[in-house]
Structures are given as structure tokens and as C-alpha cells.
Design a protein around this motif. Structure first.
Motif: not given
Length: 450
Positions: A95-100, A149-158
Motif C-alpha cells: 500500500x505504501x508503494x502504491x501511494x508512492x 494493490x488490494x485486488x492483487x492481494x485478494x486475487x492472490x489468495x484465490x
């Protein structure tokens, strides 16, 4: 994600992952699709302005989203390796990276919009629409990046159906926002193509709010307590994520930006030619969401199997995805060939624009077959976390082979503007062939090591 034993189980799990991602990607691109169609109804200049604005915005946002997509294979491999306790820290740093990244892109864009548009020989109305389309859509840029970023986290969990639900809620809102701001409803002035940028910016904010609520309150995400207590920024983790994400982002950038470069080169042609090019590329890109969705599904499935050190299972998923892409390419090509007139009429009622759009669409048929292999293989390689070589392959294929070929065809044959599209076909095909070779080499190498 879970372990599968038979081919039938793999196909079932792959479809469970793929279908929500496909619906999500098609719906996300539908925002740009409706931006283009509804702007075209406001006038050819508005359509051309959105075309130019999109050609600048889309490569940049796709590059950053590509960087953030690194979260999917990271989360998938942590899950496969039974190391889920590391996920909250990793996501918070992401999340920090996405804001930056959002701040950096905003600062760069502030100084470069006018000089870049000034290099193009555009009509005043077209340039005005393009500039303020970028500015207004950019207001939602940081929310858009955090959401991805949050979507990639959600998708990564399947749990890809969650992303699907979010976009299915926000897409109708985007259409309503377009209607209000483009055509001037509810007492507001008619902004034309600029209104499409306002609508998209608001939709990005809606997506972020929905994703935060889901991650904070819905199982299994709330178990990770992503928004309960933030840890301090970790430069080491930022660099770790960027080492994986930057090659992914730039590979996507090289592929997407070549279409933008073609749009810039076509700026010497008439407004109708630019509008027709944008209409055709918009529809072809809409169909590209299918192989792209296959690629994203493969990243999750392959990443999970690699994390669990099941090399043969990862290979099975790989070829399953490529075969799916080729089958889809035949279907997509058939749709373009049979419905070219209907598709062209979606974007404009101007006869010259319609005829030019149909001509461009014939070339788009051949895009489908290069993308059918190239996109899934890129997703496979991301699952293996093999991204550096693909970065260089993308650069060479698209920019050192595809774009120069297009320039030669356009300027030294009678193809004119259509020559650039032939060059795109050459570049995409070169990329597909080299990426497939890299995948084949890597899989054999891992098989010998194991």
C-alpha cells in the motif's frame, strides 16, 4: 487455492479462478469502452481527444498496475508455502508503494502533459479534451493504484469473485457518471469527452472504498488485519516488491505503449482517421481482456504450485492456459470478422469513420492469435517470478521490431495508416514466440533441478 490431483480438478479450479477475473477485467475495460463510445456521441473531436488522452493515460496506469500485480504471485507463493503470517506486513508495504508510485506519476505528469501534447499536430478542441481528460481521470489515480494493490492481494489468495463483485457494483455507476458529466445532466454543464475523465476518477474512488470495506470486514481477509495496525515503512520490503514488480510493469508498458506510439504517429492524419483507429483499437483491446484474464489466472495457479514445489502441476496449468488462449483467439477473430459493421456503428454514425474503423478491425483479427500465446505465457512467467528476461524480450519485440516495421510499412508502401497496424502484428508475434521459448527453457531447467 488448494492442491489438485487430476486434470479434471485442475480445469475446475482454473475456471473458478478465471471466470471472475475475466468478468472483472472485461468490466474494468468496459469503463474505457463506454468512455470512448459515449464520447464519440458527443462529437468526433471529443472521441479523438479521449483517444489521445487515453493513449497517454492507459500505458502509464497499466505500467503501475503491472508493478502492483507483483502482489499476486507473492501472496500465492506465500500461501502455497504455508507462510500466510507474512502476508499482512507484505500487503501494508505494498500500500505504501502504491501511494508512492501515485505521487511520482502525478508530479511527472504535471510537468509533461503540455509539452507532449504540444509535440502533436492536433486541432484545438482535440488537444483541450485530451489535456483535461488526463487531468480529471488523474484525480482518481492514487485511489486506483491502492485498489489494484488490494485486488492483487485478494486475487492472490484465490478469491477472485470478490474483485468481480466490486467491479460489477462500480461499472453501472461509471455509466451513470458518464451520462451525467459527458452530456450535462442534473443541472451540470456538458463536459463532452472531459466528462469521461471525471466519471472514471469518481469510479476509482468507489472501487477503493468497496475494497477497503471488504478487506477489513469480510473473511478470510479480516483475519490478516490489514487495516488494524500499520507497521512502519520498510525500504527493504519496498525494494523487494519493486524488484519483482518493475519488470512486470515495464513489460506491460512496452506492450501497451506501442499502441499509444502508433496513435501519436497517426496524429498527422485526419481527425476521422484518429477516431477510427481509436474505435478499432478500443474494441480489439476489449477482446484482449480474455487472454489477459487467462494470464492473471495462470500467475495465481502457477505461483501457488511453485510455492509448494509442485513443478509438474505448474507445467500442466501452463499449457492448459495457452490452449485456452488459442481457442479464444479463433472465437474473437470470428466475432470481429462477422460483426465488423455492427462494431463500427457502436462508435460513430459518421460514414467515413465507420468505413475506416472496419478496415482497421480486419488487422485486429491477427492481433488475437499473437495475444493468445503471448499474454498467457507472460502470466506463466510471472507465476515463476521470472520477469527480468521477459522485460528485455518485450522491449525488443515491441519497440525495436514492431514499431519500426510499422513505420516502414506506413511510409514506404501504399498501406498508409494501416501499415502501423501491420507493424503491431509483427511485434506482437515476435514477442509471443520469444516468450514461449523462454517458458519452455525455464520449465525444462526446473524439471532437471527437481
Amino acid at each position: 487455492m488448494y492442491k489438485t490431483k487430476t486434470l479434471r480438478e485442475k480445469i475446475r479450479l482454473f475456471m473458478i479462478i478465471l471466470i471472475p477475473i475475466l468478468i472483472t477485467q472485461v468490466s474494468m475495460y468496459a469503463m474505457n469502452f463506454f468512455d470512448t463510445i459515449m464520447s464519440g456521441r458527443a462529437g468526433a473531436a471529443d472521441l479523438a481527444g479521449v483517444a489521445i488522452g487515453s493513449s497517454l493515460w492507459v500505458p502509464v496506469q497499466m505500467a503501475v498496475v503491472g508493478i502492483l500485480m507483483a502482489m499476486s504471485p507473492i501472496v500465492a507463493q506465500l500461501t502455497g508455502a504455508n507462510e500466510e503470517e507474512k502476508i499482512p506486513f507484505t500487503v501494508q508495504q505494498g500500500i505504501y508503494v502504491s501511494i508512492g508510485l501515485g505521487v511520482v506519476v502525478t508530479l511527472i505528469g504535471t510537468f509533461l502533459i503540455d509539452p507532449i501534447l504540444g509535440l502533436m499536430d492536433l486541432e484545438d478542441r482535440v488537444q483541450h479534451v485530451a489535456k483535461y481528460y488526463i487531468i480529471t481521470i488523474g484525480l482518481g489515480m492514487i485511489p486506483h493504484f491502492i485498489y489494484n494493490l488490494l485486488r492483487s492481494y485478494i486475487d492472490g489468495l484465490g478469491h477472485t469473485r470478490i474483485s468481480m463483485a466490486i467491479i460489477l457494483i462500480s461499472l453501472p455507476l461509471n455509466i451513470v457518471f458518464n451520462y451525467i458529466f459527458i452530456f450535462g445532466k442534473l443541472g451540470l454543464p456538458a463536459f463532452g469527452g472531459i466528462g469521461a475523465g471525471i466519471a472514471s476518477g469518481l469510479t476509482f474512488l468507489v472501487n477503493l472504498i468497496l475494497s477497503i470495506l471488504i478487506v477489513h470486514y469480510v473473511r478470510p481477509f479480516r483475519g490478516h488485519k490489514i487495516f488494524h495496525k500499520f507497521v512502519k515503512p520498510s525500504l527493504k520490503e519496498w525494494f523487494s516488491q519493486l524488484r519483482l514488480g518493475l519488470p512486470i510493469g515495464f513489460s506491460i508498458f512496452f506492450e501497451v505503449s506501442i499502441f499509444s506510439a502508433v496513435t501519436f504517429m497517426l496524429s498527422v492524419y485526419s481527425t476521422n482517421t484518429i477516431a477510427a483507429h481509436q474505435a478499432a483499437i478500443n474494441f480489439a483491446s476489449f477482446l484482449y481482456m480474455i487472454p489477459l484474464s487467462i494470464a492473471m489466472s495462470l500467475t495465481i495457479a502457477v505461483g501457488f504450485e511453485i510455492g509448494a514445489k509442485r513443478i509438474q502441476d505448474a507445467k500442466t496449468y501452463s499449457y492448459m492456459g495457452i490452449i485456452s488462449g488459442v481457442i479464444i483467439a479463433f472465437l474473437a477473430g470470428g466475432i470481429i470478422y462477422l460483426l465488423d459493421d455492427q462494431v463500427a456503428h457502436l462508435y460513430s454514425d459518421h460514414q467515413e469513420v465507420i468505413e475506416l474503423t472496419k478496415h482497421f478491425l480486419y488487422y485486429a483479427i491477427f492481433f488475437q492469435f499473437a495475444d493468445a500465446v503471448g499474454a498467457p505465457v507472460q502470466g506463466i512467467l510471472r507465476g515463476y517470478k521470472d520477469v527480468n528476461i521477459t522485460f528485455w524480450m518485450s522491449l525488443v519485440s515491441y519497440w525495436l521490431i514492431g514499431l519500426p516495421s510499422g513505420w516502414l510499412f506506413a511510409n514506404y508502401t501504399n498501406l498508409d495508416a494501416f501499415g502501423y497496424w501491420l507493424g503491431l502484428i509483427v511485434g506482437l508475434s515476435a514477442g509471443a514466440i520469444t516468450l514461449f521459448g523462454r517458458m519452455y527453457y525455464l520449465q525444462n531447467k526446473l524439471a532437471k533441478q527437481m
